[in-house]
Design a protein around this motif. Structure first.
Motif, PDB file in Angstrom:
ATOM      1  N   GLY A 101      14.596  -4.492 -10.898  1.00 19.05           N
ATOM      2  CA  GLY A 101      15.282  -3.255 -10.555  1.00 19.05           C
ATOM      3  C   GLY A 101      15.685  -3.187  -9.096  1.00 19.05           C
ATOM      4  N   GLN A 102      16.237  -2.049  -8.736  1.00 21.82           N
ATOM      5  CA  GLN A 102      16.716  -1.815  -7.380  1.00 21.82           C
ATOM      6  C   GLN A 102      15.556  -1.638  -6.404  1.00 21.82           C
ATOM      7  OE1 GLN A 102      19.281   1.595  -7.128  1.00 21.82           O
ATOM      8  NE2 GLN A 102      19.441   1.542  -4.897  1.00 21.82           N
ATOM      9  N   GLU A 103      15.696  -2.182  -5.206  1.00 21.54           N
ATOM     10  CA  GLU A 103      14.674  -1.990  -4.188  1.00 21.54           C
ATOM     11  C   GLU A 103      14.738  -0.558  -3.661  1.00 21.54           C
ATOM     12  OE1 GLU A 103      13.403  -4.951  -0.957  1.00 21.54           O
ATOM     13  OE2 GLU A 103      14.646  -3.521   0.141  1.00 21.54           O
ATOM     14  N   ARG A 104      13.584   0.056  -3.518  1.00 23.49           N
ATOM     15  CA  ARG A 104      13.465   1.404  -2.972  1.00 23.49           C
ATOM     16  C   ARG A 104      12.466   1.379  -1.832  1.00 23.49           C
ATOM     17  NH1 ARG A 104      15.847   4.892  -6.600  1.00 23.49           N
ATOM     18  NH2 ARG A 104      16.182   4.067  -8.705  1.00 23.49           N
ATOM     19  N   SER A 105      12.444   2.445  -1.054  1.00 20.07           N
ATOM     20  CA  SER A 105      11.488   2.514   0.046  1.00 20.07           C
ATOM     21  C   SER A 105      10.819   3.883   0.057  1.00 20.07           C
ATOM     22  CB  SER A 105      12.178   2.245   1.386  1.00 20.07           C
ATOM     23  OG  SER A 105      13.090   3.283   1.699  1.00 20.07           O
ATOM     24  N   ALA A 106       9.625   3.911   0.616  1.00 15.41           N
ATOM     25  CA  ALA A 106       8.877   5.165   0.716  1.00 15.41           C
ATOM     26  C   ALA A 106       7.876   5.048   1.855  1.00 15.41           C
ATOM     27  CB  ALA A 106       8.148   5.455  -0.591  1.00 15.41           C
ATOM     28  N   HIS A 107       7.574   6.185   2.462  1.00 19.94           N
ATOM     29  CA  HIS A 107       6.482   6.256   3.425  1.00 19.94           C
ATOM     30  C   HIS A 107       5.257   6.763   2.665  1.00 19.94           C
ATOM     31  CE1 HIS A 107       9.757   5.989   6.359  1.00 19.94           C
ATOM     32  NE2 HIS A 107       8.838   5.606   7.221  1.00 19.94           N
ATOM     33  N   VAL A 108       4.240   5.916   2.570  1.00 19.60           N
ATOM     34  CA  VAL A 108       3.108   6.218   1.700  1.00 19.60           C
ATOM     35  C   VAL A 108       1.811   6.196   2.497  1.00 19.60           C
ATOM     36  CG1 VAL A 108       4.342   5.136  -0.221  1.00 19.60           C
ATOM     37  CG2 VAL A 108       2.594   3.826   1.009  1.00 19.60           C
ATOM     38  N   SER A 109       0.845   6.972   2.006  1.00 18.82           N
ATOM     39  CA  SER A 109      -0.514   6.824   2.513  1.00 18.82           C
ATOM     40  C   SER A 109      -1.181   5.638   1.826  1.00 18.82           C
ATOM     41  CB  SER A 109      -1.318   8.101   2.251  1.00 18.82           C
ATOM     42  OG  SER A 109      -0.837   9.164   3.034  1.00 18.82           O
ATOM     43  N   THR A 110      -0.911   5.513   0.535  1.00 21.14           N
ATOM     44  CA  THR A 110      -1.469   4.421  -0.264  1.00 21.14           C
ATOM     45  C   THR A 110      -0.526   4.124  -1.415  1.00 21.14           C
ATOM     46  OG1 THR A 110      -3.804   4.894   0.236  1.00 21.14           O
ATOM     47  CG2 THR A 110      -3.362   3.791  -1.822  1.00 21.14           C
ATOM     48  N   ILE A 111      -0.408   2.858  -1.746  1.00 20.44           N
ATOM     49  CA  ILE A 111       0.267   2.472  -2.984  1.00 20.44           C
ATOM     50  C   ILE A 111      -0.674   1.541  -3.735  1.00 20.44           C
ATOM     51  CG2 ILE A 111       1.527   0.569  -1.872  1.00 20.44           C
ATOM     52  CD1 ILE A 111       3.882   1.282  -3.825  1.00 20.44           C
ATOM     53  N   LEU A 112      -0.929   1.862  -4.993  1.00 19.52           N
ATOM     54  CA  LEU A 112      -1.871   1.124  -5.821  1.00 19.52           C
ATOM     55  C   LEU A 112      -1.150   0.540  -7.021  1.00 19.52           C
ATOM     56  CD1 LEU A 112      -4.693   3.815  -5.740  1.00 19.52           C
ATOM     57  CD2 LEU A 112      -4.775   1.620  -4.562  1.00 19.52           C
ATOM     58  N   VAL A 113      -1.450  -0.702  -7.323  1.00 24.63           N
ATOM     59  CA  VAL A 113      -0.869  -1.381  -8.481  1.00 24.63           C
ATOM     60  C   VAL A 113      -2.027  -1.758  -9.394  1.00 24.63           C
ATOM     61  CG1 VAL A 113       0.553  -3.296  -9.273  1.00 24.63           C
ATOM     62  CG2 VAL A 113       1.016  -2.242  -7.055  1.00 24.63           C
ATOM     63  N   ALA A 114      -2.056  -1.157 -10.581  1.00 23.30           N
ATOM     64  CA  ALA A 114      -3.268  -1.193 -11.391  1.00 23.30           C
ATOM     65  C   ALA A 114      -3.054  -1.861 -12.742  1.00 23.30           C
ATOM     66  CB  ALA A 114      -3.785   0.229 -11.609  1.00 23.30           C
ATOM     67  N   ASN A 115      -4.091  -2.570 -13.164  1.00 25.04           N
ATOM     68  CA  ASN A 115      -4.169  -3.130 -14.514  1.00 25.04           C
ATOM     69  C   ASN A 115      -4.853  -2.147 -15.454  1.00 25.04           C
ATOM     70  OD1 ASN A 115      -3.819  -5.235 -16.433  1.00 25.04           O
ATOM     71  ND2 ASN A 115      -5.900  -5.976 -16.081  1.00 25.04           N
ATOM     72  N   CYS A 116      -5.698  -1.291 -14.897  1.00 26.53           N
ATOM     73  CA  CYS A 116      -6.339  -0.198 -15.630  1.00 26.53           C
ATOM     74  C   CYS A 116      -6.760   0.835 -14.592  1.00 26.53           C
ATOM     75  CB  CYS A 116      -7.519  -0.682 -16.471  1.00 26.53           C
ATOM     76  SG  CYS A 116      -8.695  -1.765 -15.614  1.00 26.53           S
ATOM     77  N   GLY A 117      -7.182   2.037 -15.042  1.00 23.18           N
ATOM     78  CA  GLY A 117      -7.197   3.122 -14.074  1.00 23.18           C
ATOM     79  C   GLY A 117      -8.434   3.953 -13.862  1.00 23.18           C
ATOM     80  N   ALA A 118      -9.589   3.634 -14.469  1.00 25.36           N
ATOM     81  CA  ALA A 118     -10.786   4.442 -14.268  1.00 25.36           C
ATOM     82  C   ALA A 118     -11.571   3.934 -13.060  1.00 25.36           C
ATOM     83  CB  ALA A 118     -11.667   4.419 -15.517  1.00 25.36           C
ATOM     84  N   LEU A 119     -12.006   4.867 -12.198  1.00 27.72           N
ATOM     85  CA  LEU A 119     -12.757   4.534 -10.996  1.00 27.72           C
ATOM     86  C   LEU A 119     -14.073   5.307 -10.987  1.00 27.72           C
ATOM     87  CD1 LEU A 119      -9.874   4.716  -8.344  1.00 27.72           C
ATOM     88  CD2 LEU A 119     -10.785   2.678  -9.462  1.00 27.72           C
ATOM     89  N   PRO A 120     -15.019   4.910 -10.129  1.00 31.05           N
ATOM     90  CA  PRO A 120     -16.261   5.677 -10.023  1.00 31.05           C
ATOM     91  C   PRO A 120     -15.995   7.122  -9.632  1.00 31.05           C
ATOM     92  CG  PRO A 120     -16.469   3.564  -8.895  1.00 31.05           C
ATOM     93  CD  PRO A 120     -15.023   3.726  -9.256  1.00 31.05           C
ATOM     94  N   GLY A 121     -16.976   7.984  -9.889  1.00 28.40           N
ATOM     95  CA  GLY A 121     -16.852   9.388  -9.526  1.00 28.40           C
ATOM     96  C   GLY A 121     -15.993  10.194 -10.484  1.00 28.40           C
ATOM     97  N   ASN A 122     -15.898   9.744 -11.750  1.00 29.70           N
ATOM     98  CA  ASN A 122     -15.098  10.443 -12.766  1.00 29.70           C
ATOM     99  C   ASN A 122     -13.631  10.554 -12.373  1.00 29.70           C
ATOM    100  OD1 ASN A 122     -17.252  10.924 -14.563  1.00 29.70           O
ATOM    101  ND2 ASN A 122     -17.918  12.683 -13.347  1.00 29.70           N
ATOM    102  N   ILE A 123     -13.118   9.522 -11.717  1.00 33.33           N
ATOM    103  CA  ILE A 123     -11.719   9.509 -11.298  1.00 33.33           C
ATOM    104  C   ILE A 123     -10.898   8.730 -12.316  1.00 33.33           C
ATOM    105  CG2 ILE A 123     -10.102   8.700  -9.540  1.00 33.33           C
ATOM    106  CD1 ILE A 123     -12.319   9.122  -7.480  1.00 33.33           C
ATOM    107  N   GLU A 124      -9.891   9.390 -12.868  1.00 30.70           N
ATOM    108  CA  GLU A 124      -8.950   8.743 -13.793  1.00 30.70           C
ATOM    109  C   GLU A 124      -7.625   8.624 -13.037  1.00 30.70           C
ATOM    110  OE1 GLU A 124      -8.456   6.865 -17.377  1.00 30.70           O
ATOM    111  OE2 GLU A 124     -10.222   8.049 -16.904  1.00 30.70           O
TER     112      GLU A 124
END
Length: 323
Positions: free
Chosen positions: A192-215
């Protein structure tokens, strides 16, 4: 049957793991189980040991340790016929959480490794382009991150991780946040087309559950052949609080009922500018200046470009039996 145990002596209670593995092997019904014990080292977190196990003919390789041990062993088993068994002993136990593998009991985890069912899952592949011009490739099982989360992981204090587990990252977050600045990232999904953004964090995930009941990624799946991208762009502390509410309450609780999903539709607009989701089989991230990145909760140094893709269903993992 040859079963290898690749264990991190710093992360696990070795005598307890030995006893649990031997008991599970005896209870498995397999005859003539030969156990091969291989210790990780600071120089080799498990990949070389797992390759040695494959050369010896191991059909089941147990990774006993933290997320780094599991990731290293999985890299060696990628595309092979041997099955990965997980004996969690780390800070986050990220893959174990996402697959429903017990992480509070060594004995229960060993029972799953020997008596569970085999499931094929995807592996993420990260190609890191370094500031010095070098390129390195690494596997990941849960997620890759760039931005404040990578800085947080890099600054987490080892002594706190040993004593308090994933809560050590809360301390690191409070120390990283005051000095954090948004990162300009150019990103492209698939072709696809290249886009840009000013981010605090960008995450690329294979799955999404984290400690602390974070989905973090509510629709993330380890076997869909896709990567889920979460772009976090809060502009204030209140923006972070809105994201926190979404990943701990909306994603985990509200979206599971029709009434909750209707509520989300009314409240989601305010969060959408701070947290957005994308999905693709390949993702490329470029930054203007060197930035740290992380894989499955471990720091991997600085990059100028990160190219990520999926290797679909390339890993066999022992998971709890259904029914």
């Amino acid at each position: 049957m040859i079963v290898a145990v690749v264990y991190n002596p710093v992360r696990v209670d070795v005598p307890r793991v030995r006893a649990a593995v031997e008991a599970a092997a005896d209870a498995s019904g397999e005859s003539d189980v030969e156990l091969l014990w291989l210790e990780t080292t600071p120089e080799d977190g498990g990949q070389g040991q797992a390759r040695h196990a494959l050369e010896r003919g191991a059909s089941l390789v147990l990774a006993a340790g933290g997320d780094g041990t599991v990731r290293s062993v999985a890299e060696a088993l990628r595309g092979r016929d041997a099955t990965l068994g997980i004996i969690p002993g780390g800070t986050g136990n990220l893959l174990a959480r996402n697959l429903g593998i017990p992480f509070a009991s060594v004995e229960n985890a060993c029972a799953v490794a020997f008596g569970g069912q085999m499931r094929r899952i995807d592996i993420g592949v990260a190609e890191a382009h370094r500031p010095d011009g070098s390129v390195s490739e690494h596997g990941f099982l849960v997620m890759a991150g760039l931005g404040i989360d990578a800085a947080m992981i890099a600054s987490a204090r080892p002594e706190l991780k040993r004593r308090f587990g994933w809560l050590a990252y809360v301390d690191a977050a409070f120390r990283a946040y005051p000095n954090s600045q948004k990162v300009r990232v150019r990103y492209r999904l698939d072709r696809g087309q290249e886009r840009s953004a000013h981010v605090s964090t960008i995450l690329v995930a294979n799955c999404g559950a984290l400690p602390g009941n974070i989905e973090l990624i509510p629709d993330g799946a380890v076997d869909d052949g896709l990567l889920d991208v979460a772009i976090l762009q809060p502009t204030s502390v209140f923006g972070w609080l809105a994201i926190w509410r979404k990943v701990t309450w909306e994603n985990r609780v509200l979206r599971k009922s029709s009434l909750g999903r209707r509520i989300i539709r009314f409240t989601d607009r305010a969060v959408r500018t701070r947290l957005s989701y994308l999905r693709g089989a390949a993702v490329r991230l470029d930054v203007d200046a060197p930035e740290p990145f992380e894989l499955d909760g471990d720091a991997f140094g600085d990059i100028l470009r990160l190219e990520l893709r999926v290797d679909p269903l390339s890993l066999r993992v022992a998971v709890p039996s259904v029914g």
